[in-house]
Write a protein that holds these residues in place. Structure first.
Motif, PDB file in Angstrom:
ATOM      1  N   LYS A 256       0.838  -1.192   0.000  1.00  0.00           N
ATOM      2  CA  LYS A 256       0.000   0.000   0.000  1.00  0.00           C
ATOM      3  C   LYS A 256       0.881   1.253   0.000  1.00  0.00           C
ATOM      4  O   LYS A 256       2.037   1.219   0.431  1.00  0.00           O
ATOM      5  CB  LYS A 256      -0.906   0.007   1.237  1.00  0.00           C
ATOM      6  CG  LYS A 256      -0.182   0.132   2.568  1.00  0.00           C
ATOM      7  CD  LYS A 256      -1.165   0.170   3.711  1.00  0.00           C
ATOM      8  CE  LYS A 256      -0.464   0.341   5.062  1.00  0.00           C
ATOM      9  NZ  LYS A 256      -1.422   0.394   6.163  1.00  0.00           N
TER      10      LYS A 256
ATOM     11  N   ASN B 150      -1.463  16.382  -0.131  1.00  0.00           N
ATOM     12  CA  ASN B 150      -2.541  15.733  -0.874  1.00  0.00           C
ATOM     13  C   ASN B 150      -3.817  16.554  -0.721  1.00  0.00           C
ATOM     14  O   ASN B 150      -4.037  17.181   0.325  1.00  0.00           O
ATOM     15  CB  ASN B 150      -2.813  14.311  -0.361  1.00  0.00           C
ATOM     16  CG  ASN B 150      -1.644  13.373  -0.592  1.00  0.00           C
ATOM     17  OD1 ASN B 150      -1.483  12.801  -1.659  1.00  0.00           O
ATOM     18  ND2 ASN B 150      -0.797  13.226   0.421  1.00  0.00           N
TER      19      ASN B 150
ATOM     20  N   TYR C 235      -8.062  16.075  -1.437  1.00  0.00           N
ATOM     21  CA  TYR C 235      -9.123  15.115  -1.767  1.00  0.00           C
ATOM     22  C   TYR C 235     -10.463  15.833  -1.823  1.00  0.00           C
ATOM     23  O   TYR C 235     -10.736  16.756  -1.038  1.00  0.00           O
ATOM     24  CB  TYR C 235      -9.207  14.007  -0.723  1.00  0.00           C
ATOM     25  CG  TYR C 235      -7.933  13.235  -0.492  1.00  0.00           C
ATOM     26  CD1 TYR C 235      -7.590  12.142  -1.277  1.00  0.00           C
ATOM     27  CD2 TYR C 235      -7.060  13.586   0.540  1.00  0.00           C
ATOM     28  CE1 TYR C 235      -6.431  11.428  -1.060  1.00  0.00           C
ATOM     29  CE2 TYR C 235      -5.891  12.880   0.772  1.00  0.00           C
ATOM     30  CZ  TYR C 235      -5.586  11.803  -0.028  1.00  0.00           C
ATOM     31  OH  TYR C 235      -4.422  11.096   0.199  1.00  0.00           O
TER      32      TYR C 235
ATOM     33  N   VAL D 100      -5.063   5.860   1.894  1.00  0.00           N
ATOM     34  CA  VAL D 100      -5.027   5.227   0.570  1.00  0.00           C
ATOM     35  C   VAL D 100      -4.412   3.847   0.729  1.00  0.00           C
ATOM     36  O   VAL D 100      -3.324   3.699   1.287  1.00  0.00           O
ATOM     37  CB  VAL D 100      -4.220   6.067  -0.429  1.00  0.00           C
ATOM     38  CG1 VAL D 100      -4.283   5.452  -1.826  1.00  0.00           C
ATOM     39  CG2 VAL D 100      -4.729   7.501  -0.464  1.00  0.00           C
ATOM     40  N   ASP D 101      -5.108   2.813   0.244  1.00  0.00           N
ATOM     41  CA  ASP D 101      -4.646   1.447   0.463  1.00  0.00           C
ATOM     42  C   ASP D 101      -5.008   0.604  -0.751  1.00  0.00           C
ATOM     43  O   ASP D 101      -5.663   1.074  -1.684  1.00  0.00           O
ATOM     44  CB  ASP D 101      -5.294   0.874   1.733  1.00  0.00           C
ATOM     45  CG  ASP D 101      -4.449  -0.231   2.356  1.00  0.00           C
ATOM     46  OD1 ASP D 101      -3.592  -0.785   1.644  1.00  0.00           O
ATOM     47  OD2 ASP D 101      -4.667  -0.543   3.538  1.00  0.00           O
TER      48      ASP D 101
ATOM     49  N   LEU E 163      -6.645  -0.032  -5.844  1.00  0.00           N
ATOM     50  CA  LEU E 163      -6.631   1.077  -4.893  1.00  0.00           C
ATOM     51  C   LEU E 163      -8.034   1.355  -4.357  1.00  0.00           C
ATOM     52  O   LEU E 163      -9.034   1.190  -5.054  1.00  0.00           O
ATOM     53  CB  LEU E 163      -6.089   2.344  -5.561  1.00  0.00           C
ATOM     54  CG  LEU E 163      -4.580   2.443  -5.794  1.00  0.00           C
ATOM     55  CD1 LEU E 163      -4.254   3.697  -6.584  1.00  0.00           C
ATOM     56  CD2 LEU E 163      -3.826   2.441  -4.474  1.00  0.00           C
ATOM     57  N   TYR E 164      -8.077   1.780  -3.112  1.00  0.00           N
ATOM     58  CA  TYR E 164      -9.317   2.299  -2.549  1.00  0.00           C
ATOM     59  C   TYR E 164      -8.966   3.372  -1.517  1.00  0.00           C
ATOM     60  O   TYR E 164      -7.840   3.457  -1.027  1.00  0.00           O
ATOM     61  CB  TYR E 164     -10.166   1.190  -1.911  1.00  0.00           C
ATOM     62  CG  TYR E 164      -9.564   0.566  -0.673  1.00  0.00           C
ATOM     63  CD1 TYR E 164      -9.780   1.112   0.604  1.00  0.00           C
ATOM     64  CD2 TYR E 164      -8.791  -0.594  -0.755  1.00  0.00           C
ATOM     65  CE1 TYR E 164      -9.233   0.526   1.742  1.00  0.00           C
ATOM     66  CE2 TYR E 164      -8.241  -1.178   0.366  1.00  0.00           C
ATOM     67  CZ  TYR E 164      -8.464  -0.611   1.617  1.00  0.00           C
ATOM     68  OH  TYR E 164      -7.923  -1.175   2.741  1.00  0.00           O
ATOM     69  N   TYR E 165      -9.953   4.222  -1.224  1.00  0.00           N
ATOM     70  CA  TYR E 165      -9.774   5.317  -0.273  1.00  0.00           C
ATOM     71  C   TYR E 165     -10.670   5.064   0.932  1.00  0.00           C
ATOM     72  O   TYR E 165     -11.847   4.735   0.773  1.00  0.00           O
ATOM     73  CB  TYR E 165     -10.134   6.657  -0.916  1.00  0.00           C
ATOM     74  CG  TYR E 165      -9.213   7.061  -2.043  1.00  0.00           C
ATOM     75  CD1 TYR E 165      -8.158   7.947  -1.824  1.00  0.00           C
ATOM     76  CD2 TYR E 165      -9.388   6.555  -3.327  1.00  0.00           C
ATOM     77  CE1 TYR E 165      -7.313   8.325  -2.858  1.00  0.00           C
ATOM     78  CE2 TYR E 165      -8.554   6.910  -4.363  1.00  0.00           C
ATOM     79  CZ  TYR E 165      -7.516   7.802  -4.116  1.00  0.00           C
ATOM     80  OH  TYR E 165      -6.669   8.161  -5.144  1.00  0.00           O
TER      81      TYR E 165
ATOM     82  N   PRO F 235     -11.781   4.817  -6.328  1.00  0.00           N
ATOM     83  CA  PRO F 235     -11.018   5.907  -6.953  1.00  0.00           C
ATOM     84  C   PRO F 235     -11.865   6.803  -7.845  1.00  0.00           C
ATOM     85  O   PRO F 235     -11.578   7.996  -7.966  1.00  0.00           O
ATOM     86  CB  PRO F 235      -9.950   5.158  -7.765  1.00  0.00           C
ATOM     87  CG  PRO F 235      -9.771   3.865  -7.053  1.00  0.00           C
ATOM     88  CD  PRO F 235     -11.134   3.506  -6.533  1.00  0.00           C
TER      89      PRO F 235
ATOM     90  N   HIS G 159      -8.505  13.192  -6.404  1.00  0.00           N
ATOM     91  CA  HIS G 159      -7.266  13.179  -5.621  1.00  0.00           C
ATOM     92  C   HIS G 159      -6.178  13.914  -6.400  1.00  0.00           C
ATOM     93  O   HIS G 159      -5.835  13.524  -7.522  1.00  0.00           O
ATOM     94  CB  HIS G 159      -6.836  11.736  -5.320  1.00  0.00           C
ATOM     95  CG  HIS G 159      -5.565  11.656  -4.530  1.00  0.00           C
ATOM     96  ND1 HIS G 159      -4.802  10.496  -4.459  1.00  0.00           N
ATOM     97  CD2 HIS G 159      -4.909  12.576  -3.778  1.00  0.00           C
ATOM     98  CE1 HIS G 159      -3.751  10.723  -3.697  1.00  0.00           C
ATOM     99  NE2 HIS G 159      -3.786  11.974  -3.276  1.00  0.00           N
TER     100      HIS G 159
ATOM    101  N   VAL H 285       0.683   8.877  -3.486  1.00  0.00           N
ATOM    102  CA  VAL H 285       0.471   9.721  -2.316  1.00  0.00           C
ATOM    103  C   VAL H 285       1.593  10.744  -2.246  1.00  0.00           C
ATOM    104  O   VAL H 285       2.771  10.395  -2.375  1.00  0.00           O
ATOM    105  CB  VAL H 285       0.428   8.880  -1.021  1.00  0.00           C
ATOM    106  CG1 VAL H 285       0.294   9.787   0.192  1.00  0.00           C
ATOM    107  CG2 VAL H 285      -0.719   7.890  -1.075  1.00  0.00           C
TER     108      VAL H 285
END
Length: 455
Positions: A13, A112, A114, A138-139, A146-148, A169, A174, A184
């Motif tokens: 991640k 960052n 968002y 973010v992972d 990817l997902y938030y 996403p 982002h 990131v």
């Protein structure tokens, strides 16, 4: 999907550290002994000034949505729903200026920015809401996608439910800053926390210096033995400490003597250190020193050039990040082929009035700008087309561009006289003239008309 699973595992991640390093770029204690975070950093005037300059510059620039035309040009896509969101009002609670200013502040402090994307049933974007970067993670999932993950607060807009919300996403705008994994960004404040911590320490030293009456610490000497030194110390501090008690005359009894032991701020190069730290912070954000109030190395001859470099080397990279993030996230695959978002920086690149008028005159006389092109740049009303507002002119009696080269068909004979190469010249005799037609004004106009095809 199998290939992605092999390349990106869930343990890979995005992290706030370099690959293979245990050192993390987080807020926290600095080498100066002061804790640095986004709020303490913003209490420094230089940091506040840099963040405000950049965020207001990005927010104040016109942001337009354009459509590619079939002839290769472009036009504003006023009928697209995203135009109003980007240019005027991204959500019912804030203007485009406030929205972009907020996201740019997040970008400068946390690295960052968002914003949650709200779509209707047809998948069209109908609103954009800022999200706090310090509550976003973010992972990657087990398939490497990817997902938030966002931690919801009571202060957030009621667009999501639950304490932790997982967003795709496609649901998050982002804008990452500088980072090592491309996903990131790293906080400029965290990366430069030692420089900012030193600035905090210098400011605290100066504040305590004046709180003590602008006098360094010292020693009260008594020839005998003091039974209660704490009482004497507190009495001295309450009487002579603080800027309000400065320059008071001290009366010492029983042979007591005051001996200062501190060093002056000049000896400690206090002022020079504070001044250097201002330039250090301006260097972090790549803001010219004159824009944060340091005019020592600025002059009338170079300050305009520094301002142009600010647009080119400081603002331009941020603008490209914004434009490409909008293009990547807010448009569908088909729309990406037809539309694009672009900031207009012409207003920042404009020189003084005399320089602009000289440039406009050159463009006008060489045929690549019309009167209406110039008036639009100066925010003036257009001249109607029937009055010549859209004409493109060139030098040489300022002919319309369509008539340039009208005399190309005129040849010169051996005796130096002009001859019409394509058709016979009709001589018109002036009534009462000598019969050769050369003395008539109408005849002259007629000859020029036939030779040059003039209107």
């Amino acid at each position: 999907m199998g290939l992605l699973s092999g390349l990106f595992r869930s343990r890979d991640k995005p992290q706030n550290r370099t690959s293979g390093s245990a050192y993390s770029f987080f807020f926290g204690g600095s080498s100066a002994g002061k804790r640095v975070n986004e709020r303490s950093a913003m209490q420094m005037t230089a940091v506040y000034a840099c963040v405000r300059i950049l965020s207001e510059a990005i927010a104040g620039l016109p942001l337009h949505l354009y459509r590619y035309k079939e002839d290769g040009g472009k036009e504003k896509a006023l009928d697209h729903s995203l135009y109003r969101l980007l240019h005027d009002e991204p959500n019912p609670e804030m203007s485009s200026f406030v929205f972009r200013e907020t996201l740019m502040t997040h970008l400068l402090l946390w690295g960052n920015a968002y914003a949650q994307i709200i779509r209707n049933g047809k998948g069209e974007v109908i609103a954009l809401y800022p999200l706090m970067p310090d509550r976003m993670t973010v992972d990657r999932d087990g398939n490497g996608q990817l997902y938030y993950e966002y931690t919801v607060s009571m202060d957030d807009a009621p667009t999501v439910k639950g304490s932790v919300v997982r967003l795709k996403p496609s649901d998050v705008l982002h804008i990452p800053g500088l980072g090592f994994d491309g996903l990131v960004g790293y906080s400029p404040i965290a990366m430069a926390k030692n420089a900012i911590g030193m600035t905090i320490a210098c400011e605290e030293y100066g504040a305590k210096f004046f709180a003590n009456g602008a006098a360094p610490g010292g020693v009260l000497e008594h020839p005998g033995t003091i039974k209660d030194p704490q009482r004497v110390r507190e009495s001295w501090q309450s009487t002579f400490g603080g800027s309000g008690n400065s320059n008071k005359i001290a009366v010492l009894e029983e042979g007591m003597k005051y001996t200062p032991i501190g060093i002056s701020p000049e000896q400690a190069q206090f002022l020079e250190t504070r001044k250097f730290q201002i330039n250090e912070i301006a260097r972090i954000f790549r803001v010219p020193p004159h824009m944060v109030g340091d005019l020592e190395k600025s002059s009338f001859s170079n300050i305009e050039q520094q301002s142009l470099e600010f647009v080119k080397y400081t603002l331009e990279p941020w603008l490209v990040r914004w434009e490409q993030s909008i293009q990547r996230t807010l448009f569908s695959p088909e729309e990406k082929k037809q539309y694009f978002a672009k900031f207009n920086v012409e207003g920042l690149l404009r020189g003084d009035y005399a320089s602009r008028m000289t440039g406009y005159a050159t463009a006008r006389q060489n045929g690549w700008m019309s009167a209406n092109d110039i008036r639009e740049l100066e925010n003036m009303d257009r001249i109607p087309a029937e009055e010549g507002g859209d004409l493109y002119l060139i030098n040489g009696n300022m002919l319309p561009l369509g008539n340039a080269g009208a005399f190309a068909n005129t040849e010169v004979s051996d005796d130096g006289k002009e001859e019409d190469s394509d058709e016979e010249v009709l001589e018109v005799e002036e009534p009462g003239g000598d019969g050769n037609g050369s003395g008539s004004e109408d005849a002259v106009l007629e000859r020029h008309h036939r030779r040059g095809k003039l209107v």
